[in-house]
Design a protein around this motif. Structure first.
Motif, mmCIF file in Angstrom:
data_model
loop_
_atom_site.group_PDB
_atom_site.id
_atom_site.type_symbol
_atom_site.label_atom_id
_atom_site.label_comp_id
_atom_site.label_asym_id
_atom_site.label_seq_id
_atom_site.Cartn_x
_atom_site.Cartn_y
_atom_site.Cartn_z
ATOM 1 N N ILE A 45 -15.806 78.721 -50.615
ATOM 2 C CA ILE A 45 -16.833 77.711 -50.881
ATOM 3 C C ILE A 45 -16.979 76.769 -49.687
ATOM 4 C CG2 ILE A 45 -17.364 75.682 -52.309
ATOM 5 C CD1 ILE A 45 -16.251 77.327 -54.715
ATOM 6 N N VAL A 46 -15.874 76.264 -49.165
ATOM 7 C CA VAL A 46 -15.935 75.365 -48.003
ATOM 8 C C VAL A 46 -16.625 76.053 -46.829
ATOM 9 C CG1 VAL A 46 -14.552 74.195 -46.238
ATOM 10 C CG2 VAL A 46 -13.923 73.984 -48.648
ATOM 11 N N ASP A 47 -16.276 77.299 -46.575
ATOM 12 C CA ASP A 47 -16.828 78.032 -45.431
ATOM 13 C C ASP A 47 -18.334 78.222 -45.517
ATOM 14 O OD1 ASP A 47 -14.283 78.224 -44.355
ATOM 15 O OD2 ASP A 47 -13.978 80.316 -44.990
ATOM 16 N N ARG A 48 -18.903 78.080 -46.698
ATOM 17 C CA ARG A 48 -20.337 78.285 -46.874
ATOM 18 C C ARG A 48 -21.078 77.003 -47.231
ATOM 19 N NH1 ARG A 48 -17.289 82.221 -47.000
ATOM 20 N NH2 ARG A 48 -17.965 84.333 -46.495
ATOM 21 N N ALA A 49 -20.357 75.900 -47.341
ATOM 22 C CA ALA A 49 -20.969 74.637 -47.760
ATOM 23 C C ALA A 49 -21.353 73.777 -46.563
ATOM 24 C CB ALA A 49 -20.001 73.864 -48.656
ATOM 25 N N ASP A 50 -22.433 73.044 -46.736
ATOM 26 C CA ASP A 50 -22.818 72.019 -45.760
ATOM 27 C C ASP A 50 -22.047 70.731 -46.032
ATOM 28 O OD1 ASP A 50 -24.881 73.575 -44.420
ATOM 29 O OD2 ASP A 50 -25.994 73.374 -46.299
ATOM 30 N N ARG A 51 -21.684 70.568 -47.284
ATOM 31 C CA ARG A 51 -20.835 69.449 -47.678
ATOM 32 C C ARG A 51 -20.170 69.760 -49.004
ATOM 33 N NH1 ARG A 51 -26.040 66.037 -48.894
ATOM 34 N NH2 ARG A 51 -25.415 65.382 -50.949
ATOM 35 N N MET A 52 -19.098 69.003 -49.260
ATOM 36 C CA MET A 52 -18.290 69.227 -50.458
ATOM 37 C C MET A 52 -18.239 67.964 -51.300
ATOM 38 S SD MET A 52 -16.957 72.346 -50.487
ATOM 39 C CE MET A 52 -15.602 72.181 -51.652
ATOM 40 N N ILE A 53 -18.126 68.171 -52.598
ATOM 41 C CA ILE A 53 -17.805 67.102 -53.540
ATOM 42 C C ILE A 53 -16.403 67.404 -54.040
ATOM 43 C CG2 ILE A 53 -18.314 66.081 -55.786
ATOM 44 C CD1 ILE A 53 -21.274 66.795 -55.299
ATOM 45 N N ALA A 54 -15.552 66.389 -54.028
ATOM 46 C CA ALA A 54 -14.181 66.543 -54.522
ATOM 47 C C ALA A 54 -13.957 65.579 -55.679
ATOM 48 C CB ALA A 54 -13.177 66.269 -53.408
ATOM 49 N N VAL A 55 -13.697 66.119 -56.841
ATOM 50 C CA VAL A 55 -13.310 65.309 -57.999
ATOM 51 C C VAL A 55 -11.790 65.241 -57.915
ATOM 52 C CG1 VAL A 55 -13.345 65.132 -60.510
ATOM 53 C CG2 VAL A 55 -15.334 66.053 -59.288
ATOM 54 N N TRP A 56 -11.324 64.148 -57.288
ATOM 55 C CA TRP A 56 -9.939 64.104 -56.829
ATOM 56 C C TRP A 56 -9.353 62.716 -56.956
ATOM 57 C CZ3 TRP A 56 -8.459 63.622 -51.096
ATOM 58 C CH2 TRP A 56 -7.095 63.884 -50.915
ATOM 59 N N ASP A 57 -8.154 62.658 -57.511
ATOM 60 C CA ASP A 57 -7.448 61.392 -57.674
ATOM 61 C C ASP A 57 -6.659 60.994 -56.428
ATOM 62 O OD1 ASP A 57 -5.362 63.196 -57.759
ATOM 63 O OD2 ASP A 57 -4.653 62.611 -59.751
ATOM 64 N N GLY A 58 -6.696 61.810 -55.394
ATOM 65 C CA GLY A 58 -5.993 61.519 -54.156
ATOM 66 C C GLY A 58 -4.559 62.015 -54.110
ATOM 67 N N ALA A 59 -4.079 62.567 -55.212
ATOM 68 C CA ALA A 59 -2.692 63.054 -55.282
ATOM 69 C C ALA A 59 -2.576 64.438 -54.644
ATOM 70 C CB ALA A 59 -2.229 63.109 -56.739
ATOM 71 N N PRO A 60 -1.353 64.816 -54.235
ATOM 72 C CA PRO A 60 -1.144 66.155 -53.676
ATOM 73 C C PRO A 60 -1.478 67.246 -54.699
ATOM 74 C CG PRO A 60 0.782 64.756 -53.306
ATOM 75 C CD PRO A 60 -0.132 64.013 -54.236
ATOM 76 N N SER A 61 -1.761 68.436 -54.187
ATOM 77 C CA SER A 61 -2.037 69.578 -55.059
ATOM 78 C C SER A 61 -0.796 69.932 -55.868
ATOM 79 C CB SER A 61 -2.453 70.792 -54.228
ATOM 80 O OG SER A 61 -3.698 70.570 -53.617
ATOM 81 N N ARG A 62 -1.033 70.458 -57.056
ATOM 82 C CA ARG A 62 0.058 70.899 -57.924
ATOM 83 C C ARG A 62 0.363 72.376 -57.720
ATOM 84 N NH1 ARG A 62 -1.675 67.639 -63.455
ATOM 85 N NH2 ARG A 62 -1.200 65.556 -62.631
ATOM 86 N N GLY A 63 -0.309 73.001 -56.807
ATOM 87 C CA GLY A 63 -0.103 74.402 -56.472
ATOM 88 C C GLY A 63 -1.052 74.782 -55.357
ATOM 89 N N LEU A 64 -0.794 75.899 -54.683
ATOM 90 C CA LEU A 64 -1.639 76.377 -53.603
ATOM 91 C C LEU A 64 -3.083 76.492 -54.085
ATOM 92 C CD1 LEU A 64 -1.897 77.600 -50.742
ATOM 93 C CD2 LEU A 64 -1.502 79.834 -51.796
ATOM 94 N N GLY A 65 -4.001 75.997 -53.292
ATOM 95 C CA GLY A 65 -5.411 76.078 -53.646
ATOM 96 C C GLY A 65 -5.881 74.935 -54.515
ATOM 97 N N GLY A 66 -5.023 73.939 -54.725
ATOM 98 C CA GLY A 66 -5.411 72.769 -55.509
ATOM 99 C C GLY A 66 -6.396 71.902 -54.739
ATOM 100 N N THR A 67 -6.864 70.872 -55.401
ATOM 101 C CA THR A 67 -7.909 70.026 -54.834
ATOM 102 C C THR A 67 -7.518 69.442 -53.481
ATOM 103 O OG1 THR A 67 -8.631 69.504 -57.080
ATOM 104 C CG2 THR A 67 -9.440 68.078 -55.317
#
Length: 162
Positions: free
Chosen positions: A115-137
């Protein structure tokens, strides 16, 4: 000939607390309505992905479903989430099924990067915390920033996710 398209991708948490949901919804809507000919990209997972997809469709934006390479539907969550997934999938303008990955986390990471590789921009619904697993926000936000893809973070400060 149609004008330029702004491809907007989503990454975000599967669980969005009620205290953050209105900020997330209004922020997604504002981003899509401000874009020039928006085209949405989502994996249609529970939470942020499905909220984004629903709003994109309401705004008339074509939607690409990016399906991680695994038995994705069985890992989406409960019956309501799978029902929403199937309903949204039927409305998609395009469906991309990624190659099979060895683990679910690798599949989620591959979908986020696609998705990132094809996006002009991203929206992240993110609390700022580290990912809980590979590929997390947090992982996908970091990847987007390294790739130079602008990221708009949507969250209600002070709200913690479960």
């Amino acid at each position: 000939m149609p004008g330029p398209v702004t491809r907007i991708g989503i990454t975000g948490h599967r669980q969005i607390p009620d205290a953050a949901l209105s900020v997330v919804r209004s922020g997604i809507r504002a981003e899509l309505l401000a874009a020039v000919s928006p085209w949405a990209l989502s994996s249609l997972a529970a939470g942020a992905d499905q909220v984004f997809a629903e709003i994109a469709l309401e705004c008339g934006a074509p939607l690409t479903a990016v399906i991680p390479g695994m038995d994705y539907e069985t890992h989406l969550g409960d019956d309501d989430v799978r029902t929403s997934y199937r309903r949204i999938l039927k409305c998609c303008a395009e469906r991309v099924e990624l190659p099979y990955e060895r683990t679910h986390e690798e599949a989620y990471d591959a979908a986020g990067r696609y998705i990132v590789d094809r996006a002009d921009r991203m929206i992240a619904v993110w609390d700022g915390a580290p990912s809980r697993g590979l590929g997390g926000t947090a992982d996908i936000v970091a990847y987007a920033r390294r790739a130079g893809v602008p990221v708009t973070v949507l969250w209600n400060p002070g709200v913690r996710r479960p």
